[in-house]
Design an enzyme around this catalytic site. Structure first.
Site, PDB file in Angstrom:
ATOM      1  N   SER A   7       1.174  -1.098   0.133  1.00 11.64           N
ATOM      2  CA  SER A   7      -0.597  -0.206   0.051  1.00 11.64           C
ATOM      3  C   SER A   7       0.948   1.166  -0.003  1.00 11.64           C
ATOM      4  CB  SER A   7      -1.147  -0.246   0.767  1.00 11.64           C
ATOM      5  OG  SER A   7      -1.417   0.944   1.456  1.00 11.64           O
ATOM      6  N   HIS A  32      -1.381  -1.166  -4.145  1.00 12.99           N
ATOM      7  CA  HIS A  32      -2.205  -1.056  -3.569  1.00 12.99           C
ATOM      8  C   HIS A  32      -2.396   0.300  -3.336  1.00 12.99           C
ATOM      9  CE1 HIS A  32      -6.301  -1.671  -0.500  1.00 12.99           C
ATOM     10  NE2 HIS A  32      -5.582  -1.160  -0.062  1.00 12.99           N
ATOM     11  N   MET A  36      -8.703   8.446  -0.362  1.00 10.94           N
ATOM     12  CA  MET A  36      -9.827   8.408   1.013  1.00 10.94           C
ATOM     13  C   MET A  36     -10.642  10.070   1.132  1.00 10.94           C
ATOM     14  SD  MET A  36      -7.586   7.222   3.879  1.00 10.94           S
ATOM     15  CE  MET A  36      -6.377   6.107   4.512  1.00 10.94           C
ATOM     16  N   HIS A  65      -8.243   1.672  -3.455  1.00  5.33           N
ATOM     17  CA  HIS A  65      -9.083   0.707  -2.302  1.00  5.33           C
ATOM     18  C   HIS A  65      -9.619   2.278  -2.333  1.00  5.33           C
ATOM     19  CE1 HIS A  65      -9.336   0.139   2.069  1.00  5.33           C
ATOM     20  NE2 HIS A  65     -10.642   0.334   1.483  1.00  5.33           N
ATOM     21  N   MET A 136     -11.309  -6.071   5.467  1.00  2.21           N
ATOM     22  CA  MET A 136     -10.255  -4.591   6.481  1.00  2.21           C
ATOM     23  C   MET A 136     -10.431  -5.130   7.798  1.00  2.21           C
ATOM     24  SD  MET A 136      -9.981  -2.102   4.808  1.00  2.21           S
ATOM     25  CE  MET A 136      -8.847  -1.558   6.282  1.00  2.21           C
ATOM     26  N   ASP A 174      -6.914  -6.629   5.136  1.00  2.18           N
ATOM     27  CA  ASP A 174      -6.265  -4.674   4.486  1.00  2.18           C
ATOM     28  C   ASP A 174      -5.946  -4.305   6.412  1.00  2.18           C
ATOM     29  OD1 ASP A 174      -5.129  -2.917   4.030  1.00  2.18           O
ATOM     30  OD2 ASP A 174      -6.322  -1.636   2.825  1.00  2.18           O
TER      31      ASP A 174
HETATM   32  C1  DX5 Z   1      -5.977   2.181   5.963  1.00  5.80           C
HETATM   33  C2  DX5 Z   1      -5.824   1.465   4.587  1.00  5.80           C
HETATM   34  C3  DX5 Z   1      -4.708   0.376   4.597  1.00  5.80           C
HETATM   35  C4  DX5 Z   1      -3.135   0.645   4.818  1.00  5.80           C
HETATM   36  C5  DX5 Z   1      -2.490  -0.507   5.603  1.00  5.80           C
HETATM   37  O1  DX5 Z   1      -7.062   2.651   6.237  1.00  5.80           O
HETATM   38  O2  DX5 Z   1      -6.612   0.891   3.670  1.00  5.80           O
HETATM   39  O3  DX5 Z   1      -4.045   0.027   2.542  1.00  5.80           O
HETATM   40  O4  DX5 Z   1      -2.366   1.692   4.281  1.00  5.80           O
HETATM   41  O5  DX5 Z   1      -1.082  -0.008   5.790  1.00  5.80           O
HETATM   42  P1  DX5 Z   1      -0.394  -0.950   7.367  1.00  5.80           P
HETATM   43  O6  DX5 Z   1      -0.277  -2.242   6.593  1.00  5.80           O
HETATM   44  O7  DX5 Z   1       0.360  -0.174   7.908  1.00  5.80           O
HETATM   45  O8  DX5 Z   1      -1.846  -1.452   8.039  1.00  5.80           O
HETATM   46 ZN    ZN Z   2      -6.486  -0.082   2.128  1.00  8.20          ZN
END
Ligand code: DX5
Ligand code: ZN
Length: 224
Positions: A7, A32, A36, A65, A136, A174
Site C-alpha cells: 500500500s 494497493h 480517502m 481501494h 478490513m 488490509d
Molecule cells: C488503511 C488502508 C490500508 C493501509 C494499511 O485504511 O486501507 O491499506 O495502508 O497499512 P498497514 O499495513 O500499515 O496497516
Molecule cells: Zn487499503
C-alpha cells in the site's frame, strides 16, 4: 495464487515515482492505492491526477481501494485513471450492485469491502458478481494500526460461502498485516494482502515481500 499488494499510503509522497519503481523492482504482485475523501473516513489522501501520474511508471496491477462516500459517482473515472481493480465499501453506498456494474463496464475488476464492525454476511449477496472481497482488519483511514483478530473468523466465513457457491473469489485483507498475521488470514482462506508499514519499514522490500508470500502460501486454507 497468493498476492502481495503493498500500500503506497506508507510511501514517501514526495518521491512517488521512485517508490513505484522500487515496488516494481521488489516484485510486488499488485500495488494497493488508498483513496480517502475525508467524509467516509477521517483522512484525505489523493485522487485521479495522482493515479494518472504514477500509471506510466509501472505495468503492475493497480488495486485501488476507495474509502469515499457514494463511490458510484466516481468509480468509472478511477478505471480511466488507470485502476485495474476498484474496491468500494459496502457501508459507503446504497447502490452496491450498480457500482459493481459500473466498474466492470468500465473494464476493471470489481470488489466490495467491509469495515471491521460489518458482518461477513453483508457481502454474501455480491459473491456472484464481485471479483474480490476486501476484509478490513483495522478501521479504514490510517496505516500502521494493529490487526483486529476478529477478522480471521470473518475471512473464514466468506471463504466457506465462496467455496459453497463454487466461486474462486479473491479475498483480500488490509490492515496490520505482518509475517504473523498473514498466516492467520491465509490459513482462514485469504489469498491477497494489502501491506503498508511492514513493506515500507523494511530495509529489503523484495525480501519482505517474498517472505510474506511464502508464509501465506505455506498455510493457505489450512484452517478453513
Ligand atoms: C488503511 C488502508 C490500508 C493501509 C494499511 O485504511 O486501507 O491499506 O495502508 O497499512 P498497514 O499495513 O500499515 O496497516
Ligand atoms: Zn487499503
Amino acid at each position: 495464487m497468493i498476492r502481495i499488494s503493498p500500500s503506497i499510503l506508507s510511501s514517501d509522497f514526495s518521491n512517488l515515482e521512485r517508490e513505484i519503481r522500487s515496488l516494481d523492482a521488489a516484485d510486488a504482485d499488485w500495488i494497493h492505492i488508498d483513496v480517502m475523501d475525508g467524509v467516509f473516513v477521517p483522512n484525505i489522501t489523493f485522487g485521479f491526477p495522482v493515479i494518472k501520474a504514477i500509471r506510466p511508471h509501472t505495468k503492475r496491477f493497480f488495486d485501488v481501494h476507495l474509502m469515499i462516500d457514494r463511490p458510484e459517482r466516481y468509480a468509472a473515472q478511477f478505471v480511466s485513471a488507470g485502476a485495474d481493480l476498484v474496491t468500494f465499501h459496502f457501508e459507503s453506498t446504497s447502490e452496491a450492485e450498480k457500482t459493481i456494474g459500473l466498474i466492470k463496464a468500465a473494464g476493471a475488476m470489481a470488489s466490495v469491502s467491509v469495515r471491521p464492525d460489518t458482518p461477513a454476511r453483508a457481502v454474501f449477496p455480491y459473491l456472484d458478481e464481485a471479483d474480490m472481497i476486501l476484509v478490513m482488519s483495522v478501521e479504514p483511514g490510517f496505516g500502521g494500526q494493529s490487526f483486529l483478530p476478529a477478522s480471521v473468523d470473518k475471512i473464514r466465513e466468506i471463504r466457506r460461502e465462496a467455496i459453497r457457491r463454487n466461486k474462486n473469489t479473491v479475498i483480500q485483507v488490509d490492515g496490520g498485516i505482518d509475517e504473523k498475521t498473514i498466516c492467520l488470514c491465509a490459513a482462514a482462506g485469504a489469498d491477497c494482502f494489502a501491506v503498508g508499514s511492514t513493506v515500507f519499514r523494511s530495509d529489503d522490500r523484495a525480501k519482505t515481500i517474498r517472505a510474506l508470500r511464502t508464509a501465506a502460501q505455506n498455510v493457505y486454507l489450512a484452517d478453513i
